[in-house]
Every structure is written in C-alpha cells, then in structure tokens.
Design a protein around this motif. Structure first.
Motif, PDB file in Angstrom:
ATOM      1  N   ALA A  42      54.014  31.848  30.372  1.00 36.39           N
ATOM      2  CA  ALA A  42      53.545  33.038  29.655  1.00 36.39           C
ATOM      3  C   ALA A  42      53.682  32.783  28.157  1.00 36.39           C
ATOM      4  N   GLY A  43      52.665  32.146  27.605  1.00 43.17           N
ATOM      5  CA  GLY A  43      52.738  31.785  26.188  1.00 43.17           C
ATOM      6  C   GLY A  43      53.724  30.645  25.973  1.00 43.17           C
ATOM      7  N   GLU A 102      45.163  41.017  29.728  1.00 45.53           N
ATOM      8  CA  GLU A 102      46.149  40.045  30.234  1.00 45.53           C
ATOM      9  C   GLU A 102      47.304  40.763  30.927  1.00 45.53           C
ATOM     10  N   ILE A 122      48.565  31.815  32.083  1.00 49.23           N
ATOM     11  CA  ILE A 122      47.547  32.764  31.625  1.00 49.23           C
ATOM     12  C   ILE A 122      46.981  32.269  30.313  1.00 49.23           C
ATOM     13  N   HIS A 123      45.649  32.330  30.211  1.00 46.50           N
ATOM     14  CA  HIS A 123      44.960  31.827  29.021  1.00 46.50           C
ATOM     15  C   HIS A 123      43.998  32.911  28.530  1.00 46.50           C
ATOM     16  N   PRO A 124      43.902  33.107  27.206  1.00 47.73           N
ATOM     17  CA  PRO A 124      43.112  34.241  26.700  1.00 47.73           C
ATOM     18  C   PRO A 124      41.623  33.939  26.505  1.00 47.73           C
ATOM     19  N   GLY A 162      57.370  32.438  22.728  1.00 46.23           N
ATOM     20  CA  GLY A 162      57.221  33.345  21.582  1.00 46.23           C
ATOM     21  C   GLY A 162      57.406  34.806  21.907  1.00 46.23           C
ATOM     22  N   ARG A 163      56.391  35.579  21.526  1.00 42.27           N
ATOM     23  CA  ARG A 163      56.425  37.046  21.574  1.00 42.27           C
ATOM     24  C   ARG A 163      56.809  37.618  22.928  1.00 42.27           C
ATOM     25  N   GLY A 164      56.269  37.066  23.999  1.00 39.93           N
ATOM     26  CA  GLY A 164      56.695  37.498  25.338  1.00 39.93           C
ATOM     27  C   GLY A 164      56.098  38.802  25.831  1.00 39.93           C
ATOM     28  N   SER A 165      54.914  39.166  25.345  1.00 39.84           N
ATOM     29  CA  SER A 165      54.335  40.426  25.836  1.00 39.84           C
ATOM     30  C   SER A 165      53.875  40.289  27.287  1.00 39.84           C
ATOM     31  N   ASN A 166      53.441  39.099  27.680  1.00 35.92           N
ATOM     32  CA  ASN A 166      53.082  38.906  29.097  1.00 35.92           C
ATOM     33  C   ASN A 166      54.331  38.906  29.977  1.00 35.92           C
ATOM     34  N   LEU A 167      55.408  38.323  29.485  1.00 38.35           N
ATOM     35  CA  LEU A 167      56.685  38.411  30.190  1.00 38.35           C
ATOM     36  C   LEU A 167      57.035  39.880  30.415  1.00 38.35           C
ATOM     37  N   LEU A 202      44.468  40.908  25.186  1.00 40.44           N
ATOM     38  CA  LEU A 202      45.882  40.993  25.588  1.00 40.44           C
ATOM     39  C   LEU A 202      46.123  42.181  26.524  1.00 40.44           C
TER      40      LEU A 202
HETATM   41  C1  GRF Z   1      48.750  35.037  25.400  1.00 37.05           C
HETATM   42  O1  GRF Z   1      47.540  35.346  24.759  1.00 37.05           O
HETATM   43  C2  GRF Z   1      48.531  34.060  26.522  1.00 37.05           C
HETATM   44  O2  GRF Z   1      47.286  34.213  27.143  1.00 37.05           O
HETATM   45  C3  GRF Z   1      48.580  32.735  25.818  1.00 37.05           C
HETATM   46  O3  GRF Z   1      49.570  32.881  24.826  1.00 37.05           O
HETATM   47  C4  GRF Z   1      49.696  34.263  24.482  1.00 37.05           C
HETATM   48  C5  GRF Z   1      51.124  34.623  24.715  1.00 37.05           C
HETATM   49  O4  GRF Z   1      51.403  35.927  24.298  1.00 37.05           O
HETATM   50  N1  GRF Z   1      48.841  31.661  26.744  1.00 37.05           N
HETATM   51  P1  GRF Z   1      52.779  36.616  24.693  1.00 37.05           P
HETATM   52  O5  GRF Z   1      53.890  35.677  24.203  1.00 37.05           O
HETATM   53  O6  GRF Z   1      52.799  36.770  26.184  1.00 37.05           O
HETATM   54  O7  GRF Z   1      52.798  37.930  23.980  1.00 37.05           O
END
Ligand code: GRF
Length: 217
Positions: A86-87, A173, A107-109, A9-14, A170
């Motif tokens: 990452a999501g 994260e 990663i888990h929130p 999805g969104r990929g903010s952790n990426l 986040l």
């Molecule tokens: C994050 O909250 C992560 O911990 C969970 O899914 C979400 C993914 O967000 N596993 P993003 O796509 O990295 O923005």
C-alpha cells in the motif's frame, strides 16, 4: 485471512484496510504493518489501531536481499497469508516476489496496463485520456505487472490538476482495495494462465461508462 501491509508513506490505503477490517463481517485482519521508512505517516494509523508495526530502513542494508529477508521473516512470524503493498516504494527482487507468489497484491493509481511507474496523474493528464482509475493486482517481478483482480474508473475532468485527479482516484482506491481483499479472503479469486478468474455475477457491472456523459434526450 491474516494480512501484512507494506507501506512507505502517508498510509491512506492502509487506513482504508484498517477501517474495513474493523467491520464485524470483514473476512480479514491486519496482523502486521511493515515500513521501509521510519518517518512513514501511515505507521501512526497502525499504532492507533493497536496493530504491531516494524520498520526496516532500507538505508541500513547494503544488500537488498538482507532487507527483504527481514521483511519475509517478519511476515512469516506474524502468520501473514496475504501481503498488501500500500504505497510501498521499494522494488522487490524476483526472489522475494517468488516467495509470495499469488499471495502478494498491490494497488496502483491508474487503469493498468496504462501508466505504470511514477508520476501517474501527471502523465495521465499529459496523455489527455478521459477516464482514469485504479487497479489492484497480484505482484510479479516487473513493476506494476501481474494478474488484475479489480479496477475502478473515474472521469478525468477538464480542469484537473495532478492533485485533483489524484484525490478523485484515491477515493476510489479506498473502496477498491478493501473490496479486492474481501474477494480474495472469501476465496473468489483464482489465477488461471496469469489472468484472474472472478466468481461474480457480471450482469450488474456490464454497462458502459461514458466520459463526457451521454447527452440526455
Ligand atoms: C496510492 O496512490 C497507491 O495507489 C500508490 O501509492 C499511493 C499510496 O498512497 N501505490 P497512501 O500511502 O496509501 O496514502
């Protein structure tokens, strides 16, 4: 260390990993980004950074194993040493997880083992806990299980909604994931009897975190 990042999805952790890898002293690089979702917004982060992306739409495959064989092949072809979920919203079979044993992290929130699964922030608020956070852990066949590498804690505030809490977690994260990757890439993480043995000086982090804060005298 060569990283392969799995997103849905969104990929903010990426994005936080891309930014970390752009720092000259960061000991890892992202060599491929794979998504099961052709519409994942995160793919654009990778493209902007010049990182090769591939989409394997799970809907195109009748069998989960076929989908996973392609993921595995793409990761190996790119020389990936550590897979970073990452999501990534697909459940992986035991076979795939075994192939990447201690070489795949997620990663888990929440502060695992509390609040595994979906709708984490909603359930966190319903439970009335005062402290939430996020966890980076090695992947095991059971969802959101596996040796814990690093955690960050954030307060749950009285007026929080799932959205405000999610935004606070986040932010943590985005600091925690690159930090955990750095620890692994620097060889400071070992799994011993299904627990992570970390090589760091604990004295800096030994203080308790109080929510609500202790009244000042
Ligand atoms: C994050 O909250 C992560 O911990 C969970 O899914 C979400 C993914 O967000 N596993 P993003 O796509 O990295 O923005």
């Amino acid at each position: 260390m060569k990283l392969g990042v799995l997103i849905s999805g969104r990929g903010s952790n990426l994005k936080s990993l891309i930014d970390a890898c752009a720092q000259p002293d960061f000991p890892a690089e992202i060599v491929c980004v794979l998504s099961n979702n052709p519409d994942a917004a995160g793919l654009a982060h990778a493209a902007r950074a010049g990182i090769p992306t591939q989409v394997f739409n799970h809907k195109d495959f009748a069998r989960r194993e076929t989908f996973e064989a392609l993921l595995d092949e793409a990761l190996r072809a790119a020389g990936v040493e550590l897979v970073c979920n990452a999501g990534f919203m697909r459940i992986l079979t035991d076979g795939f997880v075994a192939k990447w044993h201690n070489r795949q992290i997620n990663i888990h929130p929440s502060l695992l083992p509390s609040f595994k699964g979906l709708h984490v922030h909603q359930r966190t608020l319903e439970a009335g806990v005062r402290i939430s956070g996020c966890t980076v852990h090695y992947v095991r066949p059971e969802m959101d299980e596996g040796p814990i590498i690093a955690q960050a804690a954030v307060p749950v505030l009285p007026d929080d909604t799932p959205e405000t809490l999610s935004a606070r977690v986040l932010e943590a994260e985005h600091k925690l994931y690159p930090m955990a990757v750095r620890l692994i890439a620097e060889g400071k993480v070992r799994v011993v009897n299904e627990r992570v043995a970390l090589n760091f000086n604990g004295s800096d982090a030994a203080g308790p975190l109080f929510v609500p804060p202790l009244a000042s005298e």
